[in-house]
Design an enzyme around this catalytic site. Structure first.
Site, PDB file in Angstrom:
ATOM      1  N   ASP A  11       0.843  -1.184   0.000  1.00 22.85           N
ATOM      2  CA  ASP A  11       0.000   0.000   0.000  1.00 22.85           C
ATOM      3  C   ASP A  11       0.897   1.259   0.000  1.00 22.85           C
ATOM      4  O   ASP A  11       1.860   1.321  -0.749  1.00 22.85           O
ATOM      5  CB  ASP A  11      -0.961  -0.039   1.198  1.00 22.85           C
ATOM      6  CG  ASP A  11      -2.133   0.924   1.066  1.00 22.85           C
ATOM      7  OD1 ASP A  11      -3.130   0.562   0.432  1.00 22.85           O
ATOM      8  OD2 ASP A  11      -2.031   2.053   1.582  1.00 22.85           O
ATOM      9  N   TYR A  58      -3.684  11.078   1.029  1.00 24.11           N
ATOM     10  CA  TYR A  58      -4.123  10.882  -0.359  1.00 24.11           C
ATOM     11  C   TYR A  58      -4.129  12.212  -1.109  1.00 24.11           C
ATOM     12  O   TYR A  58      -3.693  12.295  -2.259  1.00 24.11           O
ATOM     13  CB  TYR A  58      -5.515  10.249  -0.384  1.00 24.11           C
ATOM     14  CG  TYR A  58      -5.513   8.780  -0.045  1.00 24.11           C
ATOM     15  CD1 TYR A  58      -5.606   7.811  -1.044  1.00 24.11           C
ATOM     16  CD2 TYR A  58      -5.413   8.356   1.272  1.00 24.11           C
ATOM     17  CE1 TYR A  58      -5.597   6.459  -0.736  1.00 24.11           C
ATOM     18  CE2 TYR A  58      -5.403   7.011   1.595  1.00 24.11           C
ATOM     19  CZ  TYR A  58      -5.489   6.071   0.585  1.00 24.11           C
ATOM     20  OH  TYR A  58      -5.462   4.733   0.899  1.00 24.11           O
ATOM     21  N   HIS A  87      -4.701  -7.882   0.095  1.00 24.92           N
ATOM     22  CA  HIS A  87      -4.016  -6.600   0.267  1.00 24.92           C
ATOM     23  C   HIS A  87      -3.272  -6.469   1.593  1.00 24.92           C
ATOM     24  O   HIS A  87      -2.201  -5.884   1.648  1.00 24.92           O
ATOM     25  CB  HIS A  87      -5.051  -5.486   0.149  1.00 24.92           C
ATOM     26  CG  HIS A  87      -4.472  -4.111   0.128  1.00 24.92           C
ATOM     27  ND1 HIS A  87      -3.717  -3.647  -0.923  1.00 24.92           N
ATOM     28  CD2 HIS A  87      -4.519  -3.101   1.038  1.00 24.92           C
ATOM     29  CE1 HIS A  87      -3.340  -2.406  -0.669  1.00 24.92           C
ATOM     30  NE2 HIS A  87      -3.797  -2.044   0.508  1.00 24.92           N
TER      31      HIS A  87
END
Length: 468
Positions: A238, A387, A444
């Site tokens: 990630d 982000y 993930h």
């Protein structure tokens, strides 16, 4: 032979001045060619840069000492949590909606009931404190990390390794893999540093705009230097994948090896061509049968799935503070928002289940402990801002996305990762892939889902690097 004879006769037919001019031109051409090859083979790096993310003006000096840190809680903190949980309003789910509309509120009530009446936060705080925690000030921020030193045995090499998490995870993701790396009886054992990204958990949030993966990478390089490591290994997924990649780009001389369980490849004509040819002639574009199985039909299996599952990314990359207001104020809202990712990012098919498949790979105690790290630190909004800071401009125009990675690299390709990246795509950026493993299962959150598989792959990769 005939060409050599012609060349010889041509040279003999020239006078001395002409021969010298020709030889000189050859030397110049050869020099230019050699320089071009040299420049091509030079390791390009990303500038280290500098930053200050603390509140107010940067002081003349900064305390660079390392201090022990203990995770703590209180009865008041738990009482406030319970009070907020008790006042939650729910909306009934649509009939047979399962997890297709997000976290199904019928199952959410069951999770919250466990959280309210059975989950023991004080017990989990003691679990968090079983590894040594520390903090140190870097670029104006209190950076939190755990540092686990092994008990070195005779004829055993101790290798430093940094593990970096992503969103919506935390340092706690690595708690099951840490003993597998630090308590080995093999010839190699690891000394592990596991930091919290600034703005996540117990690391202080940046007070200024612009804190992206490059800033986090520089801070973590400073952390490793402060701990006395001049060479070390890195592992990440990630955001941790991008941060550790940036670290390898900034100081390749310090990074002995980079292991990733999620990678981002460069886009371009080669990728487009491989998508067109790959299903029919995979060998022409470097695809294996497993690549074809995981990738195609491409638009149905990957692009559409990414669109369905990336709504949070668009929100957080544009208006994180607006979206963060609700989940920062409501513990149940926070749990629904984050736990839904632990459902679908683990396996897309979990959308078809009434309970989202949450407890197939995780216990409720594990999931709620991660939620509590976000809740008690109030770090959901700064974690969402990460982000915005990384995606506020076209990420493909960033220097690091246009710079190759030249350190030894290992890739663990888990089958249920959000996006499969074949080795041939990975090699567009990562120029020295020492190992590429098709993992048999997992998604993930590899370290939390399949700690043994991930640990084994890290170990085999490191051994290859050490051998060569």
């Amino acid at each position: 032979m005939q060409r050599l004879q012609v060349l010889k006769e041509t040279l003999l037919g020239l006078d001395l001045v002409q021969r010298q001019a020709l030889i000189g031109s050859a030397f110049v051409a050869g020099g230019i060619l050699a320089y071009m090859i040299y420049k091509r083979e030079q390791v390009k790096t990303v500038p280290l840069g500098e930053g200050w993310w603390g509140a107010g003006e940067k002081p003349r000096s900064e305390d660079d000492k390392i201090y022990p840190f203990i995770v703590e809680t209180s009865d008041e903190e738990i009482k406030d949590l319970h009070h907020r949980i008790d006042r939650t309003r729910y909306t009934d789910p649509l009939e047979d909606s399962r997890f297709h509309y997000g976290f199904n509120s019928t199952h959410l009530k069951k999770v919250v009931k466990y959280w309210r009446h059975e989950f023991d936060w004080k017990k989990q705080v003691a679990e968090l404190n079983k590894f040594p925690h520390f903090k140190t000030k870097i670029e104006g921020l209190d950076v939190h990390f755990i540092h686990v030193r092994p008990q070195q045995r005779a004829n055993q090499r101790v290798l430093p390794l940094m593990l970096v998490h992503g969103w919506p995870g935390s340092f706690y993701e690595f708690y099951k893999i840490l003993p597998l790396l630090t308590e080995r009886q093999d010839d190699v054992v690891f000394e592990v540093v596991c930091p919290s990204i600034p703005g996540y958990g117990y690391s202080e949030a940046p007070h200024k705009q612009g804190f992206n993966s490059l800033a986090a990478a520089r801070i973590f390089l400073t952390l490793m230097e402060r701990l006395g490591f001049s060479e070390f290994y890195l592992q990440g997924g990630d955001w941790g994948s991008l941060i550790t990649t940036n670290m390898a780009q900034m100081k390749p001389e310090c990074v002995k090896g980079l292991h990733l369980n999620m990678i981002v490849s460069s886009r371009g004509p080669k990728m487009l061509l491989s998508l067109l040819i790959g299903p029919y002639l995979p060998f022409l574009v470097g695809f294996s049968r497993e690549d074809v199985r995981r990738l195609f039909p491409y638009f149905e299996k990957n692009v559409y799935e990414l669109l369905r599952e990336s709504g949070y990314l668009h929100i957080q990359a544009t208006k994180p503070d607006t979206a963060g207001c609700g989940v920062n104020d409501s513990p149940v809202g926070l749990a629904a928002y984050l736990l839904e990712k632990f459902s679908t990012a683990t396996d897309m098919k979990n959308r078809d289940l009434e309970d989202g498949g949450l407890e197939k790979k995780f216990s409720l105690d594990e999931l709620l402990t991660n939620i509590m790290i976000y809740w008690t630190t109030g770090s959901i909004v700064p974690s969402m801002r990460f982000y915005k800071e990384n995606l506020k401009t076209n990420i493909e125009k960033r220097l690091d996305l246009r710079t190759g990675i030249y350190v030894p690299t290992g890739v663990a390709a888990f089958p249920d990762e959000v996006m499969h990246i074949p080795k041939s795509w990975a090699q567009m950026r990562y120029k020295k892939i020492y190992s590429y493993t098709f993992m048999p299962r997992g998604g993930h959150f590899a370290a939390l889902e399949e700690p043994q598989l991930l640990a084994d792959d890290v170990i085999q990769f490191v051994k290859k690097v050490e051998q060569y």
